[in-house]
Design an enzyme around this catalytic site. Structure first.
Site, short mmCIF file in Angstrom:
data_model
loop_
_atom_site.label_atom_id
_atom_site.label_comp_id
_atom_site.label_asym_id
_atom_site.label_seq_id
_atom_site.Cartn_x
_atom_site.Cartn_y
_atom_site.Cartn_z
CE LYS A 57 -6.96 -8.58 -0.69
NZ LYS A 57 -6.89 -8.03 0.69
CE LYS A 83 -4.34 -1.71 1.76
NZ LYS A 83 -5.37 -1.66 2.77
CE LYS A 113 -12.79 -3.56 2.45
NZ LYS A 113 -13.19 -4.62 3.34
#
Ligand code: TYM
Length: 333
Positions: A198, A115, A201
């Protein structure tokens, strides 16, 4: 006398609309575990804010997540269901544990590395870095034995174990050392457009994920567009990641084994297979969506549930927090 039930803790961040991955990797397993364990299922709103959220949306989504838990079959009568920020002990424990954690171990977390990859130090929130310590506190405060999560959270759980063991060694036994519980199937649902990643969202292309609240026609469209391959055989193989992922979804929902699925679609290509996968998802999610609508139309009932949950969670979490404070040497009052 009954033996004391083992404790389960798990939560989901309301940082975006929940996906089929959240459902199959986490919530569906919770439903199976709720009779056997003493369960705490929470809305991880403090985790969601490691990334800036639109306040009104965060509020709305937090209630929606609670409604999804209940609609999926997590029973508020049997389980303690609460909103993380209603239990201040989570933040307090997080600080006490932060002082017992190392920069090195946090810097090795792959989720943090992913991230923060293309960002400068000044724009990486310290919350993103510290987040696994908050998560360790979430679990340790309730003396959890098991934490049912998808594969992507296993590293964070390992860290929670290390922190617990370190604290226990430094200050005498305080925490149960938790284990991750990974469901037999569905532990890692992949992106429909990029099946080596993966399903998430936070993914930009909405065709890659299915939302729990996606209408049936959207689910059908997304599955029909899911990336497969030119081999043309329904086979559970690493060489066919798209097909493998759709098989995993079908198997997790229907309980069919991979062999049964392979046999059923032998020599048929992908068209009927994809249709059946879409129908299985729709059949699973449609009743949940109906119930979510009903629950969201009665905010009073949801409020009663999260208030009762917070009361019980506060009681248990504060007990552990007091122990931690005392052992560390903070003056009790
Ligand atoms: P989060 O919100 O990213 O995901 C919630 C749960 O869904 C699982 N999951 C998946 N499982 C299978 N396939 C996928 N594609 C998929 N995507 C998500 C996750 O593994 C997780 O179980 N840090 C946690 C939330 C959290 C928590 C906790 C969990 C905070 N405190 C304490 C357990 C215990 C998170 O970000 O999950």
């Amino acid at each position: 006398m009954d033996e004391k039930k083992k404790v389960i803790v798990s939560g989901i961040k309301p940082s975006g609309d929940l996906t089929l991955g959240n459902y199959l990797g986490a919530i569906k397993n919770w439903v199976k575990l709720q009779d056997e364990y003493d369960c705490y299922f929470f809305i991880a709103d403090l985790h969601a804010i490691t990334v800036r959220q639109v306040p009104a949306e965060l509020r709305k989504r937090s209630l929606e997540v609670l409604a999804i838990y209940i609609a999926a079959g997590v029973d508020p009568e049997k389980n303690t269901m609460f909103i993380q920020s209603h239990v201040p002990a989570h933040c307090e424990a997080s600080w006490l544990l932060t002082c017992n954690s190392y920069m090195g171990e946090l810097g090795r977390m792959t989720q943090y590395k992913d991230k923060s990859k293309n960002k400068e130090g000044d724009s990486i929130s310290a919350g993103l870095f510290n987040y696994p310590v908050l998560m360790a506190g979430d679990v340790l405060l309730y003396q959890a034995d098991l934490v049912p999560v998808g594969v992507d959270q296993v590293q964070h759980l390992e860290l929670a174990r290390n922190i617990a063991e370190r604290f226990n060694r430094a200050y005498s036994p305080t925490f149960t050392v938790p284990n991750a519980y990974i469901g037999k199937a569905g532990a890692k649902i992949m992106d429909l457009q990029n099946p080596t990643k993966k399903m998430s969202k936070s993914e930009e292309n909405p065709n890659g994920y299915i939302l729990i609240l996606d209408p049936p026609e959207v689910i059908r469209r997304k599955v029909s567009r899911a990336v497969t391959d030119s081999i043309g055989e329904v086979r559970f193989s690493d060489d066919q990641p798209g097909v493998k992922n759709l098989m995993t979804i079908l198997s997790t929902i229907t309980g069919m084994t991979m062999e049964e699925i392979e046999a059923k679609y032998e020599g048929q290509g992908y068209a009927q297979f994809k249709k059946d996968v879409a129908e299985a998802i729709v059949e699973e999610l449609e009743p949940i969506q109906e119930k979510v609508k009903g629950l969201l139309s009665d905010k009073k009932q949801l409020e009663e549930i999260y208030k009762a949950g917070a009361e019980k969670a506060n009681y248990i979490a504060t007990k552990t927090l007091r122990k931690m404070q005392k052992k560390i040497g903070l003056v009790q009052y």
